[in-house]
Write a protein that holds these residues in place. Structure first.
Motif, mmCIF file in Angstrom:
data_model
loop_
_atom_site.group_PDB
_atom_site.id
_atom_site.type_symbol
_atom_site.label_atom_id
_atom_site.label_comp_id
_atom_site.label_asym_id
_atom_site.label_seq_id
_atom_site.Cartn_x
_atom_site.Cartn_y
_atom_site.Cartn_z
ATOM 1 N N ARG A 55 4.784 15.317 5.544
ATOM 2 C CA ARG A 55 4.813 14.072 6.052
ATOM 3 C C ARG A 55 4.527 13.160 4.841
ATOM 4 O O ARG A 55 3.462 13.207 4.022
ATOM 5 C CB ARG A 55 4.028 13.791 7.031
ATOM 6 N N LEU A 56 5.166 11.884 4.844
ATOM 7 C CA LEU A 56 5.189 10.953 3.669
ATOM 8 C C LEU A 56 4.995 9.721 4.585
ATOM 9 O O LEU A 56 6.153 9.182 5.120
ATOM 10 C CB LEU A 56 6.320 10.773 2.738
ATOM 11 N N GLY A 57 4.036 8.995 4.629
ATOM 12 C CA GLY A 57 3.508 7.985 5.679
ATOM 13 C C GLY A 57 3.830 8.595 7.079
ATOM 14 O O GLY A 57 3.176 9.412 7.476
ATOM 15 N N THR A 58 4.532 7.651 7.971
ATOM 16 C CA THR A 58 4.840 8.082 9.232
ATOM 17 C C THR A 58 6.145 8.947 9.171
ATOM 18 O O THR A 58 6.527 9.546 10.440
ATOM 19 C CB THR A 58 5.144 6.866 10.056
ATOM 20 N N MET A 100 0.713 -1.174 0.153
ATOM 21 C CA MET A 100 0.127 -0.089 0.091
ATOM 22 C C MET A 100 0.899 1.257 0.001
ATOM 23 O O MET A 100 1.860 1.387 0.717
ATOM 24 C CB MET A 100 -0.916 -0.097 1.409
ATOM 25 N N SER A 101 0.486 2.291 -1.026
ATOM 26 C CA SER A 101 1.322 3.355 -0.974
ATOM 27 C C SER A 101 1.186 4.319 0.334
ATOM 28 O O SER A 101 0.316 4.112 1.245
ATOM 29 C CB SER A 101 0.865 4.272 -1.953
ATOM 30 N N LYS A 102 1.917 5.176 0.621
ATOM 31 C CA LYS A 102 1.880 6.189 1.812
ATOM 32 C C LYS A 102 1.141 7.232 1.665
ATOM 33 O O LYS A 102 1.067 7.775 0.361
ATOM 34 C CB LYS A 102 3.258 6.350 2.089
ATOM 35 N N VAL A 103 0.484 7.733 2.425
ATOM 36 C CA VAL A 103 -0.428 9.078 2.527
ATOM 37 C C VAL A 103 0.692 10.330 2.556
ATOM 38 O O VAL A 103 1.789 10.142 3.147
ATOM 39 C CB VAL A 103 -1.432 9.141 3.710
ATOM 40 N N LEU A 104 0.336 11.238 1.823
ATOM 41 C CA LEU A 104 1.375 12.380 1.428
ATOM 42 C C LEU A 104 0.310 13.438 2.379
ATOM 43 O O LEU A 104 -0.659 13.734 2.076
ATOM 44 C CB LEU A 104 1.491 12.572 0.403
ATOM 45 N N GLU A 105 0.860 14.140 3.501
ATOM 46 C CA GLU A 105 0.058 15.129 4.459
ATOM 47 C C GLU A 105 1.181 16.228 4.369
ATOM 48 O O GLU A 105 2.177 16.421 4.854
ATOM 49 C CB GLU A 105 -0.097 14.616 5.442
ATOM 50 N N VAL A 106 0.458 17.503 4.091
ATOM 51 C CA VAL A 106 0.915 18.654 4.085
ATOM 52 C C VAL A 106 0.141 19.651 4.679
ATOM 53 O O VAL A 106 -0.926 19.608 4.900
ATOM 54 C CB VAL A 106 0.782 19.415 2.496
ATOM 55 N N SER A 107 0.845 20.300 5.838
ATOM 56 C CA SER A 107 0.205 21.064 7.010
ATOM 57 C C SER A 107 0.683 22.533 6.957
ATOM 58 O O SER A 107 1.881 22.650 7.312
ATOM 59 C CB SER A 107 0.355 20.619 8.354
ATOM 60 N N ASP A 108 -0.276 23.520 6.682
ATOM 61 C CA ASP A 108 0.183 24.837 6.762
ATOM 62 C C ASP A 108 1.420 25.245 6.089
ATOM 63 O O ASP A 108 2.276 25.969 6.510
ATOM 64 C CB ASP A 108 0.498 25.160 8.258
#
Length: 239
Positions: free
Chosen positions: A62-65, A1-9
């Motif tokens: 963040r990329l995954g954890t 499973m691919s990793k979530v990409l999360e961008v914050s502010d």
């Protein structure tokens, strides 16, 4: 499973000018997400910040954890984030085959690399014919195929692309977007910046609209295709 990409502010500035202001979004594993907006809206700046090619003023990526906010570009590639940059940026005096091989520079498993190369050549059969040709002598469409293939050779979890159809003939646009859907269907999460908003929204699971460095609208690709403001501003016709 691919990793979530999360961008914050996320905030990026050029001197005193904040080109991107407090942008936050998530790209879920397996999604194909597009960012649309006018020229100068900050789309390329966002992608370059994600890939470590632009210093940021604030925020987290963040990329995954893993927090990758301050990692150098090569470390982000090793963790699973690959970019197809605007303008392709191939090594023009190296062959097609050599450019593709460079995409796998972080990998050591020869059999898996060979299998991925075969898959790239199935995606873009023309590259099999051009393997020994210098990349700088290819047509624009062929160079885009090499740039996409090179990024795929890193076996990314998340692939980001900046204007992959710019300047290409309509039939090559179709080929590039079909290949992008195939890459996504193969389990790679995709974040796409594309000036051709109609074609991008057609294939997107979700989309963000960026104006003056801020996200002003989100929705599914279908929802934004049908939104009167998007039609008027980016698709060239009224609702």
């Amino acid at each position: 499973m691919s990793k979530v990409l999360e961008v914050s502010d996320l905030t990026v500035a050029y001197g005193a000018i904040r080109a991107v202001r407090n942008v936050s979004f998530r790209v879920e594993p397996g999604e194909l997400v597009t960012i649309v907006g006018a020229n100068g809206a900050g789309k390329t700046t966002v992608l370059n910040a994600l890939c470590g090619l632009r210093d940021i003023r604030g925020g987290r990526i963040r990329l995954g954890t893993t927090d990758i906010t301050h990692l150098p570009p090569q470390d982000r590639v090793a963790l699973g984030l690959s970019q197809v940059p605007e303008g392709r940026r191939l090594f023009p005096r190296m062959t097609v085959a050599e450019n593709l091989e460079i995409g796998a520079y972080t990998r050591r498993e020869a059999a898996a690399v060979a299998a991925d190369l075969e898959w790239v050549l199935e995606l873009f059969p023309r590259l099999r014919e051009r393997g020994r040709q210098l990349a700088g002598t290819l047509s624009g469409g062929e160079q885009q195929m090499v740039a996409m293939g090179r990024a795929v050779m890193a076996r990314p979890d998340v692939l980001v692309l900046d204007e992959p159809t710019m300047g290409l003939a309509p039939q090559i646009v179709d080929l590039v977007l079909d290949a992008l859907r195939a890459i996504n269907a193969n389990g790679v999460t995709v974040l796409l910046v594309e000036q051709n908003a109609y074609r991008a929204l057609e294939i997107a699971d979700r989309a963000f609209v960026l104006e003056s460095g801020e996200i002003v609208m989100t929705g599914t690709g279908a929802e934004l295709l049908d939104h009167p403001d998007i039609r008027n501003a980016y698709l060239g016709y009224d609702a």
